[in-house]
Motif scaffolding. Structure first.
Motif, mmCIF file in Angstrom:
data_model
loop_
_atom_site.group_PDB
_atom_site.id
_atom_site.type_symbol
_atom_site.label_atom_id
_atom_site.label_comp_id
_atom_site.label_asym_id
_atom_site.label_seq_id
_atom_site.Cartn_x
_atom_site.Cartn_y
_atom_site.Cartn_z
ATOM 1 N N TRP A 81 14.608 9.741 -9.656
ATOM 2 C CA TRP A 81 13.875 8.618 -9.420
ATOM 3 C C TRP A 81 12.461 9.058 -8.942
ATOM 4 O O TRP A 81 11.548 8.336 -9.372
ATOM 5 N N ASP A 82 12.134 10.002 -8.616
ATOM 6 C CA ASP A 82 10.943 10.405 -8.058
ATOM 7 C C ASP A 82 9.832 10.760 -9.279
ATOM 8 O O ASP A 82 8.465 10.493 -9.010
ATOM 9 N N ASP A 83 10.481 10.971 -10.290
ATOM 10 C CA ASP A 83 9.425 11.245 -11.538
ATOM 11 C C ASP A 83 8.935 10.091 -11.899
ATOM 12 O O ASP A 83 7.486 9.762 -12.357
ATOM 13 N N LEU A 84 9.365 8.866 -11.725
ATOM 14 C CA LEU A 84 9.063 7.483 -12.170
ATOM 15 C C LEU A 84 8.135 7.204 -10.795
ATOM 16 O O LEU A 84 7.185 6.529 -10.867
ATOM 17 N N ALA A 85 8.481 7.453 -9.627
ATOM 18 C CA ALA A 85 8.012 6.943 -8.473
ATOM 19 C C ALA A 85 6.306 7.716 -8.425
ATOM 20 O O ALA A 85 5.386 6.950 -8.073
ATOM 21 N N ILE A 86 6.369 8.816 -8.858
ATOM 22 C CA ILE A 86 5.235 9.486 -9.084
ATOM 23 C C ILE A 86 4.105 8.876 -10.060
ATOM 24 O O ILE A 86 2.809 8.761 -9.681
ATOM 25 N N GLU A 87 4.621 8.320 -11.073
ATOM 26 C CA GLU A 87 3.919 7.698 -12.119
ATOM 27 C C GLU A 87 3.427 6.520 -11.310
ATOM 28 O O GLU A 87 2.179 6.029 -11.749
ATOM 29 N N PHE A 88 4.190 5.633 -10.801
ATOM 30 C CA PHE A 88 3.874 4.198 -10.304
ATOM 31 C C PHE A 88 2.778 4.534 -9.176
ATOM 32 O O PHE A 88 1.943 3.842 -8.990
ATOM 33 N N SER A 89 3.145 5.485 -8.325
ATOM 34 C CA SER A 89 2.053 5.902 -7.438
ATOM 35 C C SER A 89 0.694 6.182 -7.886
ATOM 36 O O SER A 89 -0.362 5.680 -7.288
ATOM 37 N N LYS A 90 0.659 6.813 -9.112
ATOM 38 C CA LYS A 90 -0.824 7.067 -9.522
ATOM 39 C C LYS A 90 -1.465 5.776 -10.232
ATOM 40 O O LYS A 90 -2.509 5.483 -9.936
ATOM 41 N N ALA A 91 -0.641 5.253 -10.879
ATOM 42 C CA ALA A 91 -1.012 3.769 -11.530
ATOM 43 C C ALA A 91 -1.358 2.864 -10.819
ATOM 44 O O ALA A 91 -2.492 2.244 -10.767
ATOM 45 N N LEU A 92 -0.498 2.718 -9.409
ATOM 46 C CA LEU A 92 -1.081 1.669 -8.508
ATOM 47 C C LEU A 92 -1.953 2.175 -7.473
ATOM 48 O O LEU A 92 -2.444 1.242 -6.686
ATOM 49 N N ASN A 93 -2.353 3.596 -7.384
ATOM 50 C CA ASN A 93 -3.082 4.195 -6.560
ATOM 51 C C ASN A 93 -2.907 4.009 -4.999
ATOM 52 O O ASN A 93 -3.298 3.504 -4.155
ATOM 53 N N GLY A 111 0.864 -1.285 -0.053
ATOM 54 C CA GLY A 111 0.182 -0.037 -0.063
ATOM 55 C C GLY A 111 0.640 1.168 0.090
ATOM 56 O O GLY A 111 0.273 2.140 0.531
ATOM 57 N N MET A 112 2.047 1.081 -0.666
ATOM 58 C CA MET A 112 2.939 2.413 -0.535
ATOM 59 C C MET A 112 4.110 2.184 -1.514
ATOM 60 O O MET A 112 4.480 0.841 -1.841
ATOM 61 N N PHE A 113 4.545 3.102 -2.281
ATOM 62 C CA PHE A 113 5.649 3.229 -3.083
ATOM 63 C C PHE A 113 6.929 4.047 -2.593
ATOM 64 O O PHE A 113 6.376 4.958 -2.218
ATOM 65 N N PRO A 114 8.087 3.270 -2.665
ATOM 66 C CA PRO A 114 9.010 4.255 -2.048
ATOM 67 C C PRO A 114 9.676 5.562 -3.165
ATOM 68 O O PRO A 114 9.935 5.381 -4.279
ATOM 69 N N ALA A 115 9.581 6.479 -2.197
ATOM 70 C CA ALA A 115 10.106 7.839 -3.107
ATOM 71 C C ALA A 115 11.426 7.988 -2.633
ATOM 72 O O ALA A 115 12.126 7.031 -1.992
ATOM 73 N N GLY A 116 12.315 9.101 -3.088
ATOM 74 C CA GLY A 116 13.473 9.395 -2.532
ATOM 75 C C GLY A 116 13.723 9.781 -1.027
ATOM 76 O O GLY A 116 12.533 10.054 -0.396
ATOM 77 N N GLU A 117 14.736 10.031 -0.550
ATOM 78 C CA GLU A 117 14.725 9.913 1.115
ATOM 79 C C GLU A 117 14.888 11.650 1.087
ATOM 80 O O GLU A 117 15.081 12.270 2.124
#
Length: 297
Positions: free
Chosen positions: A187-199, A128-134
């Protein structure tokens, strides 16, 4: 390793004036320890023109094994490189080691589900979460304002562009090439896309890892329960890798060594003109994983 030596011996039996050239696909893993103990002070980290070479894994042959010691895979790649370069220095053999960085799914989106990043994607859905940068410190923000590469950029390249780049290198004369993307993205550019796609929300990597650790503890020891957990959260199979991963100035997110690639870029038009990894790539990867059942439709 024996296969590499056999291939070299076979090349040397050629009746032609020059033996057949040998191009060996190596790995970033030969440089896994290259920068581990460096303290990147201001003068080491940056110059007025950008990042110094010392902040990247060098695009050269490695005479000593120190940088590869620790994981058998990287050690075997180093030994194979040394076989090639040693024999090439004493014969007419033309040998080139091509160290590949992180390759992604190509035009079809096909990406091996057992690799570390697909494991993050599927596990993030279950956690229920995706890793972003630190996040970045004030000093890091200052560095980012005057250099071309962020401390959390990734130089991933698609499989088809990596293949095209290697074809370009067949007529070049270098001991080593690094196949990584010349135009990294955050990294966070892709992380944002995955966060949206996976909700699912974005959280710092540390929090994501702590949640993964708790999932491992909760799994227990029953064989059926363990297998079910590993299927739903495949990152559990790679716990040692994710525990060792870190965000630092000499490594890309999740601990992959940054690689210099000036020689590769000079030799390959495909590499120089490669498209940045972005939204369309994320869409292709997710679509592929859904088609295979790795991710729910």
């Amino acid at each position: 390793i024996k296969g590499v030596r056999n291939l070299v011996d076979f090349s040397l039996t050629s009746p032609m004036r020059e033996p057949a050239a040998v191009f060996y696909i190596s790995s970033v893993s030969v440089l896994q320890r290259e920068l581990n103990n460096r303290s990147l002070s201001f003068d080491v980290l940056i110059t007025l023109s950008g990042w110094t070479e010392s902040a990247f894994g060098p695009e050269v042959s490695l005479a000593e094994p120190d940088s590869a010691i620790g994981i058998g895979y990287g050690e075997s790649k180093w030994v194979s490189e040394r076989i090639l370069h040693t024999i090439a220095s004493k014969s007419a053999l033309k040998a080139t080691a091509i160290r590949c960085g992180q390759m992604t799914g190509g035009q079809s989106g096909a990406w091996n589900e057992h690799e570390w990043f697909p494991s993050i994607v599927k596990s993030s859905l279950a956690l229920g979460m995706f890793p972003a940068g630190e996040g970045v410190s004030p000093f890091q923000r200052f560095v980012r304002s005057i250099v071309t590469m962020s401390l959390q950029d990734i130089s991933w390249i698609s499989a088809h562009e990596a293949g095209g780049a290697i074809v370009n290198m067949l007529d070049a004369h270098e001991d080593v090439f690094h196949v990584v993307h010349p135009k990294p993205v955050p990294w966070d550019d892709l992380a944002i896309e995955f966060s949206k796609a996976l909700n699912v929300p974005l959280v710092p990597y540390k929090e994501w890892l702590e949640t993964l650790e708790r999932k491992l503890v909760e799994t227990g020891t029953d064989a059926a329960e363990v297998e079910k957990a590993f299927s739903e959260v495949p990152a559990l199979r790679l716990m040692d890798f994710f525990r060792a991963a870190k965000m630092s100035s000499d490594r890309e997110p999740i601990g992959i060594t940054r690689l210099a690639s000036e020689k590769a870029q000079a030799a390959s038009q495909v590499l120089r003109e490669a498209e940045k990894v972005g939204t369309r790539d994320v869409e292709r990867w997710i679509a592929f994983w859904r088609r295979t059942g790795f991710l729910p439709a």
